[in-house]
Design a protein around this motif. Structure first.
Motif, PDB file in Angstrom:
ATOM      1  N   HIS A  80      69.991  17.234  38.035  1.00 16.57           N
ATOM      2  CA  HIS A  80      69.979  18.406  38.923  1.00 16.57           C
ATOM      3  C   HIS A  80      69.611  19.693  38.188  1.00 16.57           C
ATOM      4  O   HIS A  80      69.693  20.786  38.767  1.00 16.57           O
ATOM      5  CB  HIS A  80      71.328  18.552  39.627  1.00 16.57           C
ATOM      6  CG  HIS A  80      71.538  17.527  40.695  1.00 16.57           C
ATOM      7  ND1 HIS A  80      72.460  16.519  40.579  1.00 16.57           N
ATOM      8  CD2 HIS A  80      70.929  17.337  41.894  1.00 16.57           C
ATOM      9  CE1 HIS A  80      72.406  15.750  41.656  1.00 16.57           C
ATOM     10  NE2 HIS A  80      71.488  16.226  42.464  1.00 16.57           N
ATOM     11  N   GLY A  81      69.260  19.584  36.920  1.00 11.96           N
ATOM     12  CA  GLY A  81      68.753  20.735  36.182  1.00 11.96           C
ATOM     13  C   GLY A  81      69.788  21.676  35.596  1.00 11.96           C
ATOM     14  O   GLY A  81      69.446  22.790  35.204  1.00 11.96           O
ATOM     15  N   TRP A  82      71.051  21.237  35.487  1.00 12.06           N
ATOM     16  CA  TRP A  82      72.102  22.107  34.965  1.00 12.06           C
ATOM     17  C   TRP A  82      72.201  22.055  33.443  1.00 12.06           C
ATOM     18  O   TRP A  82      72.590  23.037  32.814  1.00 12.06           O
ATOM     19  CB  TRP A  82      73.459  21.727  35.567  1.00 12.06           C
ATOM     20  CG  TRP A  82      73.592  22.065  37.011  1.00 12.06           C
ATOM     21  CD1 TRP A  82      73.374  21.237  38.078  1.00 12.06           C
ATOM     22  CD2 TRP A  82      73.966  23.319  37.574  1.00 12.06           C
ATOM     23  NE1 TRP A  82      73.595  21.902  39.248  1.00 12.06           N
ATOM     24  CE2 TRP A  82      73.959  23.189  38.975  1.00 12.06           C
ATOM     25  CE3 TRP A  82      74.312  24.550  37.022  1.00 12.06           C
ATOM     26  CZ2 TRP A  82      74.280  24.225  39.827  1.00 12.06           C
ATOM     27  CZ3 TRP A  82      74.640  25.590  37.876  1.00 12.06           C
ATOM     28  CH2 TRP A  82      74.618  25.423  39.261  1.00 12.06           C
ATOM     29  N   ILE A  83      71.933  20.885  32.868  1.00 13.12           N
ATOM     30  CA  ILE A  83      72.090  20.691  31.423  1.00 13.12           C
ATOM     31  C   ILE A  83      70.918  19.896  30.865  1.00 13.12           C
ATOM     32  O   ILE A  83      70.156  19.280  31.611  1.00 13.12           O
ATOM     33  CB  ILE A  83      73.393  19.936  31.068  1.00 13.12           C
ATOM     34  CG1 ILE A  83      73.369  18.521  31.674  1.00 13.12           C
ATOM     35  CG2 ILE A  83      74.617  20.726  31.507  1.00 13.12           C
ATOM     36  CD1 ILE A  83      74.388  17.570  31.091  1.00 13.12           C
ATOM     37  N   THR A  84      70.817  19.914  29.540  1.00 13.58           N
ATOM     38  CA  THR A  84      69.956  18.973  28.828  1.00 13.58           C
ATOM     39  C   THR A  84      70.838  18.248  27.816  1.00 13.58           C
ATOM     40  O   THR A  84      71.828  18.797  27.334  1.00 13.58           O
ATOM     41  CB  THR A  84      68.798  19.672  28.087  1.00 13.58           C
ATOM     42  OG1 THR A  84      69.339  20.594  27.142  1.00 13.58           O
ATOM     43  CG2 THR A  84      67.886  20.389  29.072  1.00 13.58           C
ATOM     44  N   ARG A  85      70.458  17.017  27.542  1.00  6.61           N
ATOM     45  CA  ARG A  85      71.150  16.229  26.526  1.00  6.61           C
ATOM     46  C   ARG A  85      70.119  15.798  25.494  1.00  6.61           C
ATOM     47  O   ARG A  85      69.020  15.397  25.843  1.00  6.61           O
ATOM     48  CB  ARG A  85      71.801  14.981  27.132  1.00  6.61           C
ATOM     49  CG  ARG A  85      72.903  15.288  28.108  1.00  6.61           C
ATOM     50  CD  ARG A  85      73.485  14.038  28.734  1.00  6.61           C
ATOM     51  NE  ARG A  85      72.473  13.323  29.490  1.00  6.61           N
ATOM     52  CZ  ARG A  85      72.502  12.021  29.769  1.00  6.61           C
ATOM     53  NH1 ARG A  85      73.486  11.275  29.334  1.00  6.61           N
ATOM     54  NH2 ARG A  85      71.553  11.452  30.469  1.00  6.61           N
ATOM     55  N   SER A  86      70.502  15.890  24.234  1.00  9.96           N
ATOM     56  CA  SER A  86      69.596  15.447  23.172  1.00  9.96           C
ATOM     57  C   SER A  86      70.413  14.900  22.013  1.00  9.96           C
ATOM     58  O   SER A  86      71.573  15.254  21.831  1.00  9.96           O
ATOM     59  CB  SER A  86      68.710  16.600  22.711  1.00  9.96           C
ATOM     60  OG  SER A  86      69.500  17.667  22.241  1.00  9.96           O
ATOM     61  N   ARG A  87      69.760  14.049  21.250  1.00 12.87           N
ATOM     62  CA  ARG A  87      70.411  13.485  20.066  1.00 12.87           C
ATOM     63  C   ARG A  87      70.452  14.526  18.960  1.00 12.87           C
ATOM     64  O   ARG A  87      69.501  15.281  18.763  1.00 12.87           O
ATOM     65  CB  ARG A  87      69.660  12.254  19.576  1.00 12.87           C
ATOM     66  CG  ARG A  87      69.631  11.138  20.586  1.00 12.87           C
ATOM     67  CD  ARG A  87      70.691  10.122  20.274  1.00 12.87           C
ATOM     68  NE  ARG A  87      70.758   9.133  21.356  1.00 12.87           N
ATOM     69  CZ  ARG A  87      71.846   8.525  21.690  1.00 12.87           C
ATOM     70  NH1 ARG A  87      72.965   8.783  21.055  1.00 12.87           N
ATOM     71  NH2 ARG A  87      71.860   7.648  22.649  1.00 12.87           N
ATOM     72  N   CYS A  88      71.553  14.580  18.250  1.00 17.70           N
ATOM     73  CA  CYS A  88      71.709  15.483  17.119  1.00 17.70           C
ATOM     74  C   CYS A  88      70.818  14.990  15.976  1.00 17.70           C
ATOM     75  O   CYS A  88      70.807  13.795  15.664  1.00 17.70           O
ATOM     76  CB  CYS A  88      73.170  15.512  16.689  1.00 17.70           C
ATOM     77  SG  CYS A  88      73.506  16.523  15.251  1.00 17.70           S
ATOM     78  N   GLU A  89      70.062  15.886  15.384  1.00 14.65           N
ATOM     79  CA  GLU A  89      69.175  15.502  14.291  1.00 14.65           C
ATOM     80  C   GLU A  89      69.959  15.022  13.078  1.00 14.65           C
ATOM     81  O   GLU A  89      69.537  14.104  12.379  1.00 14.65           O
ATOM     82  CB  GLU A  89      68.255  16.670  13.916  1.00 14.65           C
ATOM     83  CG  GLU A  89      67.206  16.959  14.968  1.00 14.65           C
ATOM     84  CD  GLU A  89      66.272  18.088  14.559  1.00 14.65           C
ATOM     85  OE1 GLU A  89      66.163  18.394  13.356  1.00 14.65           O
ATOM     86  OE2 GLU A  89      65.652  18.657  15.473  1.00 14.65           O
TER      87      GLU A  89
END
Length: 150
Positions: A80-89
């Motif tokens: 729904h466009g509230w957050i992004t999730r990404s892997r920690c480098e």
């Protein structure tokens, strides 16, 4: 003949909490409807507005939820466009949650809808504080009890 006194529904603290919780849920369902947010999503967003960026583990610690419960909730927030999730480098096992521009822009609008709860309740600041302290005490006592049952 049993000596135990019957427990009446109107004397059950747990039923009062349950009943109030249902009414709070209804209030939040209506207040959050324009934003397509559920209450669990709202408390996740509330935490993220205060502390983002957070890892999924950190968010779970704040909300007392495990990653199995959080993952679908976060997936919906991301869709729904509230957050992004990404892997920690630094550690690919860690998923980091960031707020989107939409989340930052909508924060005040969400707060203004939800803050009306205090208007609805008509509690003074002292009454609100007393309720909060009582609920915190109940939580602590239940935590202690549950720890002894493990």
């Amino acid at each position: 003949m049993p000596q135990t006194q019957p427990i009446r529904l109107d004397g059950q603290l747990c039923f009062q909490v349950y009943s109030a919780n249902k009414k709070f849920n209804h209030f939040y369902q209506q207040a959050l409807k324009p934003f397509d947010l559920t209450y669990p999503q709202y408390i996740a967003m509330l935490t993220l507005w205060q502390y983002a960026p957070l890892s999924v583990k950190q968010l779970g610690e704040y909300l007392h939820l495990d990653s199995g419960t959080l993952t679908p909730l976060l997936k919906r927030l991301e869709n729904h466009g509230w957050i992004t999730r990404s892997r920690c480098e630094a550690d690919e096992r860690t998923v980091v949650i960031q707020l989107t521009d939409k989340a930052k822009e909508q924060q005040d609008n969400v707060f203004s809808r939800v803050n009306s709860c205090f208007d609805v309740l008509g509690l003074t600041p002292a009454e609100k504080e007393a309720c909060s302290q009582t609920m915190a005490t109940i939580e602590q006592k239940l935590d202690l009890y549950n720890q002894t049952q493990i």
